[in-house]
Design an enzyme around this catalytic site. Structure first.
Site, PDB file in Angstrom:
ATOM      1  NE  ARG A   1      -0.784  -0.959   4.778  1.00 58.92           N
ATOM      2  CZ  ARG A   1      -1.522  -1.514   5.729  1.00 58.92           C
ATOM      3  NH1 ARG A   1      -2.833  -1.462   5.672  1.00 58.92           N
ATOM      4  NH2 ARG A   1      -0.954  -2.134   6.745  1.00 58.92           N
TER       5      ARG A   1
ATOM      6  CD  GLU B   1      -1.244   2.262   6.245  1.00 62.82           C
ATOM      7  OE1 GLU B   1      -0.167   1.847   6.683  1.00 62.82           O
ATOM      8  OE2 GLU B   1      -2.337   1.752   6.559  1.00 62.82           O
TER       9      GLU B   1
ATOM     10  CE  LYS C   1      -8.735  -0.217   5.065  1.00 60.92           C
ATOM     11  NZ  LYS C   1      -8.978  -1.252   6.099  1.00 60.92           N
TER      12      LYS C   1
ATOM     13  CB  THR D   1      -5.808   4.162  16.802  1.00 61.73           C
ATOM     14  OG1 THR D   1      -5.593   4.443  18.180  1.00 61.73           O
ATOM     15  CG2 THR D   1      -4.499   3.742  16.164  1.00 61.73           C
TER      16      THR D   1
ATOM     17  CD  GLN E   1      -9.421  -2.519  14.790  1.00 65.05           C
ATOM     18  OE1 GLN E   1     -10.090  -3.264  14.074  1.00 65.05           O
ATOM     19  NE2 GLN E   1      -9.426  -1.209  14.644  1.00 65.05           N
TER      20      GLN E   1
ATOM     21  CB  THR F   1      -0.508  -3.170  21.342  1.00 60.60           C
ATOM     22  OG1 THR F   1       0.627  -3.506  20.534  1.00 60.60           O
ATOM     23  CG2 THR F   1      -0.784  -4.293  22.333  1.00 60.60           C
TER      24      THR F   1
ATOM     25  CG  ASP G   1      -0.660  -1.790  11.394  1.00 62.39           C
ATOM     26  OD1 ASP G   1       0.078  -1.021  12.040  1.00 62.39           O
ATOM     27  OD2 ASP G   1      -1.891  -1.658  11.352  1.00 62.39           O
TER      28      ASP G   1
ATOM     29  CB  VAL H   1       0.328  -5.809   7.666  1.00 66.85           C
ATOM     30  CG1 VAL H   1       1.591  -6.195   8.422  1.00 66.85           C
ATOM     31  CG2 VAL H   1       0.341  -6.407   6.262  1.00 66.85           C
TER      32      VAL H   1
END
Ligand code: NAD
Length: 347
Positions: free
Chosen positions: A56, A67, A80, A95, A151, A212, A238, A304
């Site tokens: 990406r 991104e 995206k 985040t 998440q 995290t 990631d 990722v």
């Protein structure tokens, strides 16, 4: 004077906003949604070779990253927009936020614009659970969840629904994040244990999810904390310079990834040599390579997040809403009666 036919189907693009996504979760139920997403993910991972793939595009700044994640095949194209700013929560911001577009390849016209903050959490949980079907030890019942942020509940519910996890052991450096996750999971048939350290959380766990957010090479799990016969779903590392696992732990394990060129840059394996052995998951899902071969194996999914997963998620949502007459639309595309007289609609 040219007229713009704003009511024309051609000028309107279906739009799934946050409220509509919440409605989908509430009316369909989160578990059927996760199952549906996994069906679409598996279909697309089986068609892996047909996708245009690239790492990406990432615009890094001191506090985060923005991104763009594009991919497409002969039929549809998607991208995206997503950010990752770990310090945002200190200011009451998230985040990760995201939105995305699905388009028709033949005309290039957008078919759907969707919020993807919720959808990313759903697709990431669905992706994690799908990978675990191939990689987790049989009969796994306890998962450690390290990182109890946005998440986390989605991950716990997906592993409960798809893998049969009945106990989740939670740890976060911020105790209020643990309490929030514990409260939210009360609605589900999952035993939740709040832990005081990562070491305590992983004790007795068959599966360890690390999710995290910190913009540094963190060491959430060291090799001596983890026994063999465990599956690690490592999804928080990631970005370049943002990892969660000790290199010795990675070297001990069989490592599986989504798309090697992107994971070498962004995943925990950025710490290893560029020829360290890994397996891409599409090979496992098509049956070309094996996933877990024995209960004793230590396996890491270095996740990722890859564009094909967002393509699957957008395709799934599009199929859910396309026949829905109540769907909102955005007046996004100019639609002059004479397609070459675009100027005409301005006078
Ligand atoms: P979030 O900020 O809502 O939650 C992160 C949590 O991690 C916070 O509660 C924080 O206190 C905790 N944390 C930070 N350092 C810790 C440590 N050393 N030990 C234990 N807990 C710690 O973020 P989120 O939306 O839940 O995302 C978590 C991570 O997952 C982010 O890094 C994000 O980029 C990544 N992510 C990956 C994918 C993927 O597809 N792989 C998808 C979405 C998000």
């Amino acid at each position: 004077m040219m007229t713009i036919n704003t009511n024309s189907e051609l000028s309107q693009v279906p739009f799934v906003g946050v409220n509509q996504m919440v409605n989908l979760v509430n009316t369909l139920g989160i578990k059927p949604l996760l199952s549906g997403l996994i069906d679409y993910l598996e279909q697309d991972f089986k068609q892996w070779q047909g996708f245009d793939k690239s790492p990406r595009y990432a615009a890094h700044s001191p506090e985060g990253v923005i991104e763009l994640m594009p991919t497409g095949n002969h039929d549809k194209f998607s991208f995206k927009y997503v950010n990752g700013h770990p310090k945002n929560t200190k200011q009451g911001l998230q985040t990760v936020t995201a939105f995305g577009v699905l388009s028709d390849v033949d005309t290039g016209y957008p078919l759907l614009i969707s919020e993807m903050t919720l959808l990313t959490a759903l697709r990431t949980a669905a992706t994690s659970a799908m990978m675990a079907k191939y990689l987790a030890p049989k009969g796994a019942s306890t998962m450690a969840m390290i990182g109890c942020g946005a998440q986390s509940e989605f991950q716990a519910i997906a592993f409960n629904h798809i893998i049969g996890i009945d106990t989740v052991r939670l740890y976060d450096v911020e105790p209020e994040a643990i309490t929030k996750c514990q409260q939210n999971l009360k609605l589900y048939d999952i035993r939740v244990i709040a832990c005081e350290s990562a070491q305590q959380a992983v004790t007795g766990a068959d599966i360890i999810t690390t999710c995290t957010a910190d913009k540094k090479n963190a060491t959430i799990l060291t090799s001596d904390m983890v026994k063999d016969a465990v599956y690690i779903n490592a999804i928080g590392g990631d970005c370049p310079g943002k990892t969660e696992l000790e290199d010795k732990l990675l070297m001990r394990a069989n490592v599986f990834v989504e798309y090697e060129p992107q994971t070498r840059i962004e995943g925990d394996i950025q710490q290893l040599n560029s020829d360290s052995p890994i397996t891409e998951m599409h090979q496992v899902i098509t049956g070309e390579k094996q996933g877990r071969t024995s209960q004793d194996e230590l396996i890491i999914f270095d996740g990722v997040g890859f564009a094909v997963e967002d393509y699957s998620a957008l395709r799934f949502i599009y199929d859910l809403v396309k026949e829905n007459n109540d769907i909102q639309t955005l007046d996004l595309l100019a639609n002059p009666q004479d397609p070459r007289n675009l100027f005409g609609i301005t006078v």
